[in-house]
Design a protein around this motif. Structure first.
Motif, short mmCIF file in Angstrom:
data_model
loop_
_atom_site.label_atom_id
_atom_site.label_comp_id
_atom_site.label_asym_id
_atom_site.label_seq_id
_atom_site.Cartn_x
_atom_site.Cartn_y
_atom_site.Cartn_z
N PRO A 1 -4.85 14.16 5.54
CA PRO A 1 -4.53 12.61 5.91
C PRO A 1 -4.41 11.89 3.88
CG PRO A 1 -6.98 12.76 6.32
CD PRO A 1 -6.91 13.90 5.77
N SER A 2 -3.20 11.33 3.80
CA SER A 2 -3.00 10.94 2.24
C SER A 2 -3.48 9.70 2.31
CB SER A 2 -1.56 10.42 2.47
OG SER A 2 -0.26 11.21 2.72
N GLN B 1 0.69 -0.45 -0.22
CA GLN B 1 -0.34 0.12 0.28
C GLN B 1 0.72 1.25 0.34
OE1 GLN B 1 -2.87 0.30 2.79
NE2 GLN B 1 -3.24 -1.85 2.35
N PHE B 2 0.74 2.20 -0.77
CA PHE B 2 1.38 3.56 -1.29
C PHE B 2 0.82 4.82 -1.09
CE2 PHE B 2 0.79 0.56 -4.79
CZ PHE B 2 0.81 1.61 -6.09
N THR B 3 1.19 5.28 -0.73
CA THR B 3 0.56 7.16 -1.17
C THR B 3 1.29 7.10 -2.51
OG1 THR B 3 3.14 8.14 -0.39
CG2 THR B 3 0.29 7.85 0.83
N VAL C 1 -3.67 2.55 -9.84
CA VAL C 1 -3.74 2.40 -9.47
C VAL C 1 -5.13 2.20 -8.23
CG1 VAL C 1 -1.48 3.58 -8.48
CG2 VAL C 1 -3.90 4.62 -8.36
N GLU C 2 -5.44 1.20 -7.18
CA GLU C 2 -6.84 1.04 -6.99
C GLU C 2 -6.34 1.45 -5.53
OE1 GLU C 2 -9.12 -2.73 -5.43
OE2 GLU C 2 -8.35 -3.06 -7.84
N PHE C 3 -7.61 2.33 -5.00
CA PHE C 3 -7.03 3.23 -3.42
C PHE C 3 -7.72 2.45 -2.61
CE2 PHE C 3 -10.51 5.19 0.19
CZ PHE C 3 -9.94 6.41 0.50
N VAL C 4 -7.26 2.36 -1.19
CA VAL C 4 -7.51 0.85 -0.33
C VAL C 4 -8.17 2.33 0.77
CG1 VAL C 4 -6.63 -0.13 0.78
CG2 VAL C 4 -5.49 0.14 -1.14
N SER C 5 -7.36 3.06 0.97
CA SER C 5 -8.13 3.96 2.37
C SER C 5 -7.26 5.20 2.94
CB SER C 5 -7.69 2.94 3.92
OG SER C 5 -7.18 3.03 3.67
N LYS C 6 -7.88 5.82 3.76
CA LYS C 6 -7.14 7.03 4.70
C LYS C 6 -6.06 6.65 5.13
CE LYS C 6 -10.88 10.42 3.35
NZ LYS C 6 -11.70 11.43 3.39
N ALA C 7 -4.88 7.06 5.02
CA ALA C 7 -3.38 6.88 6.02
C ALA C 7 -3.46 7.63 7.11
CB ALA C 7 -2.01 7.67 5.78
N LYS C 8 -3.54 6.70 7.84
CA LYS C 8 -2.93 7.65 9.73
C LYS C 8 -2.67 8.93 9.65
CE LYS C 8 -4.83 3.29 12.03
NZ LYS C 8 -3.57 1.78 12.15
N GLN C 9 -1.05 8.87 8.83
CA GLN C 9 -0.58 9.96 8.85
C GLN C 9 -1.22 10.96 8.23
OE1 GLN C 9 0.74 7.34 7.98
NE2 GLN C 9 2.54 6.72 9.14
#
Lengths: 242, 242
Positions: B219-220, B170-172, B204-212
């Motif tokens: 949020p990224s 998982q990546f930004t 790319v496929e969206f997964v979730s919002k990052a915690k950071q």
């Protein structure tokens, strides 16, 4: 120990860290003439395949890979119009009943369109339609290699201007379009095609107006290959028709 | 005629149609970590090159080319994260003072980003900047192979989505952009980059919002590789900066 005994032992001893491969070059050399995509074939010599067609193949000796490829096609087979030679892929295998391993390198060749084959040409360019229809019999392996090479060429003409090499030295946009149609095996819209080619700087270069008139009674324009090599954006290939 | 004599003559007689090549696989396995493009290196064992780095190389034996490549990198060298292996090109040569001919196949490998190398990993990923600055000494030949492979990879990420394999699972979009920047060795405009990636269905496929949170306090978004393989139109690579 005799001289031969020593020599044999040397040979046997060297083997584990020495040569264990025979390297062969397999060639799929395409040519487009009029509305046909053709491939260079030789008669498959050996019984029970007498009368069949086969792809040219050459064992690699002391010369380098690329120079052997060029020399074999241009000089040994006498194909004067070889304009492109490129590695597609290599694969390994074994000979039946032999400890010798084989590495085969599949090469894509492109032969330009020339008025007439010279006398010294061996082999002939066979239309792919003759092979797929069973008119020219060919091994499953060779047919598979042709499929691989055609797919490789299909991508290549999407991403580069190499299709112009499959035209005569001077050509109309109609001739270039028929090269794309032959390789992709699909009809293309003429207006879109002209827009794409003429809208890409360096794809083709205008030479002169042709003497013959086209269907609309206007003289066709003649072009030659331009200075551009890679296409970006690439040429959109239509989805396969069903 | 002795038994050995006969055996030697058999061997000598077979040679013209037998094995005369040693086939070697040379590997350029790239990994991107943070802002560094790295390449898998082994210590060059032999004096006078002790202390130098070398590219992994494996002689081809009885196994097939591609399976040998995978097994060597994954199992023998213990690289758990090998995600891609592809033939770049083959070339021929000779060994010094030996009649044995060599065919070398250059392979591109991509290693995904993993939290920590396992204990069984041999070799290490060396930043290309260390090699080019002379910190890690390497033969001219190996450096040339790295250049070839990097150029090949540069085209590959223009025409395919393979750069996502060089990211964590998982990546930004920032992480993906840094992969492109590392390989192409050039900074990219962030807004254009986001537009290109998000504007290409299946990249790319969206997964979730990052915690950071990112620098702007938002949020990224986290993404994973999409289903798309080939890019059309291809990704425009900026001209080299001078």
């Amino acid at each position: 120990m005799s001289q031969f005994e020593q020599l044999y032992l040397d040979t046997a001893f060297l083997e584990p860290s020495g040569a264990n491969f025979e390297v062969n070059l397999e060639f799929v050399v395409f040519q487009v003439s009029k509305r046909d995509l053709k491939v260079l074939t030789l008669p498959a010599g050996h019984s029970p395949f007498e009368g069949d067609l086969s792809l040219p193949m050459r064992r690699l000796g002391m010369e380098g890979l690329n120079s052997t490829g060029h020399t074999y096609i241009s000089q040994e087979l006498g194909i004067d119009s070889l304009v492109h030679l490129e590695q597609i892929t290599a694969y390994t295998g074994s000979k039946k009943n032999s400890p010798v391993r084989q590495l085969n390198m599949l090469l894509l060749g492109l032969a330009g369109r020339i008025p007439k084959a010279t006398r010294r040409q061996r082999g002939s360019f066979t239309p792919l339609t003759e092979i797929s229809s069973g008119l020219g019999s060919m091994s499953t392996h060779d047919q598979h290699m042709i499929l691989l090479a055609r797919e490789f060429l299909s991508s290549l003409i999407q991403n580069t201007t190499v299709a112009t090499l499959l035209c005569p030295e001077q050509f109309t946009l109609g001739t270039l379009r028929r090269v794309y149609e032959c390789v992709w095996d699909t009809p293309l819209d003429n207006a879109n095609f002209r827009r794409k080619i003429l809208g890409t700087d360096g794809f083709v270069e205008f030479v002169s107006k042709a003497k013959q008139q086209n269907k609309q009674g206007r003289p066709s324009h003649l072009y030659k290959s331009g200075s551009l090599d890679k296409l970006n954006p690439s040429f959109q290939r239509p989805p396969f028709s069903t």
